[in-house]
Design a protein around this motif. Structure first.
Motif, PDB file in Angstrom:
ATOM      1  N   LEU A 110      51.171  27.039 -26.514  1.00  0.00           N
ATOM      2  CA  LEU A 110      50.391  27.925 -27.376  1.00  0.00           C
ATOM      3  C   LEU A 110      50.942  27.903 -28.797  1.00  0.00           C
ATOM      4  N   PHE A 111      50.026  27.889 -29.763  1.00  0.00           N
ATOM      5  CA  PHE A 111      50.390  27.995 -31.170  1.00  0.00           C
ATOM      6  C   PHE A 111      49.392  28.915 -31.855  1.00  0.00           C
ATOM      7  N   LEU A 112      49.839  29.494 -32.968  1.00  0.00           N
ATOM      8  CA  LEU A 112      48.937  30.217 -33.852  1.00  0.00           C
ATOM      9  C   LEU A 112      49.120  29.629 -35.245  1.00  0.00           C
ATOM     10  N   VAL A 113      48.009  29.212 -35.843  1.00  0.00           N
ATOM     11  CA  VAL A 113      48.018  28.663 -37.193  1.00  0.00           C
ATOM     12  C   VAL A 113      47.440  29.712 -38.123  1.00  0.00           C
ATOM     13  N   ASP A 114      48.160  30.068 -39.176  1.00  0.00           N
ATOM     14  CA  ASP A 114      47.669  31.126 -40.059  1.00  0.00           C
ATOM     15  C   ASP A 114      46.631  30.577 -41.036  1.00  0.00           C
ATOM     16  N   ILE A 115      46.130  31.451 -41.875  1.00  0.00           N
ATOM     17  CA  ILE A 115      45.016  31.090 -42.752  1.00  0.00           C
ATOM     18  C   ILE A 115      45.420  30.061 -43.810  1.00  0.00           C
ATOM     19  N   GLU A 116      46.730  29.960 -44.056  1.00  0.00           N
ATOM     20  CA  GLU A 116      47.217  28.944 -44.990  1.00  0.00           C
ATOM     21  C   GLU A 116      47.504  27.600 -44.310  1.00  0.00           C
ATOM     22  N   GLY A 117      47.263  27.536 -43.009  1.00  0.00           N
ATOM     23  CA  GLY A 117      47.497  26.291 -42.293  1.00  0.00           C
ATOM     24  C   GLY A 117      48.930  26.093 -41.838  1.00  0.00           C
ATOM     25  N   GLN A 118      49.702  27.192 -41.800  1.00  0.00           N
ATOM     26  CA  GLN A 118      51.086  27.105 -41.339  1.00  0.00           C
ATOM     27  C   GLN A 118      51.207  27.668 -39.933  1.00  0.00           C
ATOM     28  N   ILE A 119      52.220  27.186 -39.224  1.00  0.00           N
ATOM     29  CA  ILE A 119      52.481  27.682 -37.883  1.00  0.00           C
ATOM     30  C   ILE A 119      53.020  29.109 -37.990  1.00  0.00           C
ATOM     31  N   ALA A 120      52.297  30.069 -37.429  1.00  0.00           N
ATOM     32  CA  ALA A 120      52.704  31.473 -37.423  1.00  0.00           C
ATOM     33  C   ALA A 120      53.386  31.842 -36.103  1.00  0.00           C
ATOM     34  N   TYR A 121      53.080  31.107 -35.041  1.00  0.00           N
ATOM     35  CA  TYR A 121      53.668  31.322 -33.731  1.00  0.00           C
ATOM     36  C   TYR A 121      53.701  29.992 -33.000  1.00  0.00           C
ATOM     37  N   ALA A 122      54.832  29.703 -32.374  1.00  0.00           N
ATOM     38  CA  ALA A 122      54.983  28.496 -31.566  1.00  0.00           C
ATOM     39  C   ALA A 122      55.680  28.904 -30.274  1.00  0.00           C
ATOM     40  N   TYR A 126      52.026  18.049 -31.184  1.00  0.00           N
ATOM     41  CA  TYR A 126      52.314  19.443 -30.892  1.00  0.00           C
ATOM     42  C   TYR A 126      53.249  19.618 -29.693  1.00  0.00           C
TER      43      TYR A 126
END
Lengths: 90, 67
Positions: free
Chosen positions: A58-70, A51
């Protein structure tokens, strides 16, 4: 101390075992009381490397397991308000 | 996928920046699949895997180094 003096009252050597590393992480969790569960990377720093998360990120992983915010790399890229906005945008 | 890298001995701000530049080559970007991992808590008692949240809820990853 073999780390960096950043003016903190907390002093520790860089951990050389998982026991030491967990102790430092536990001390951090207790001292900062940030309210989220703390998990500890293994001594090979694999997750940190995957990472690019040193020293903080900071990261946000969405419900599908994809990076939504990096976030941009820390410390200057460590912007909790951006993470909050990304969470609200989901 | 990250290449095998060993953290250097960082003795200066320039060392830190060079290490960050090297790490940055592999940083996950928006739209990428999040690299999976499984880590134990500070007690070493409970483990969590990122993929266990898939289909259930989003996850905020807050990385920090205390040393």
């Amino acid at each position: 101390m073999d780390g960096w003096d950043v003016g903190s009252q907390y002093r520790t050597n860089d951990p050389t075992t998982m026991e030491e590393r967990r102790k430092v992480a536990s001390d951090c969790e207790s001292a900062l009381q940030y309210g989220v569960k703390t998990y500890v990377d293994e001594m090979d720093d694999k997750v940190m490397i995957n990472y690019a998360a040193w020293p903080e990120r900071l990261f946000l992983v969405d419900i599908e397991g994809q990076i939504a915010y990096a976030a941009e790399r820390g410390p200057w890229g460590f912007k909790p308000e951006e993470l909050e906005a990304a969470i609200r945008a989901l | 996928m990250a290449t095998k890298q060993q953290p250097p001995i960082i003795q200066s701000k320039d060392d830190a920046i060079r290490w960050q530049d090297q790490l940055e080559l592999n940083v996950p970007k928006v739209g990428d699949g999040a690299p999976d991992f499984e880590l134990a808590d500070v007690a070493g008692a409970q483990s969590v895997g990122l993929s266990s949240f898939r289909g259930k809820r989003p996850v905020a990853l807050i990385f920090g180094s205390f040393t």
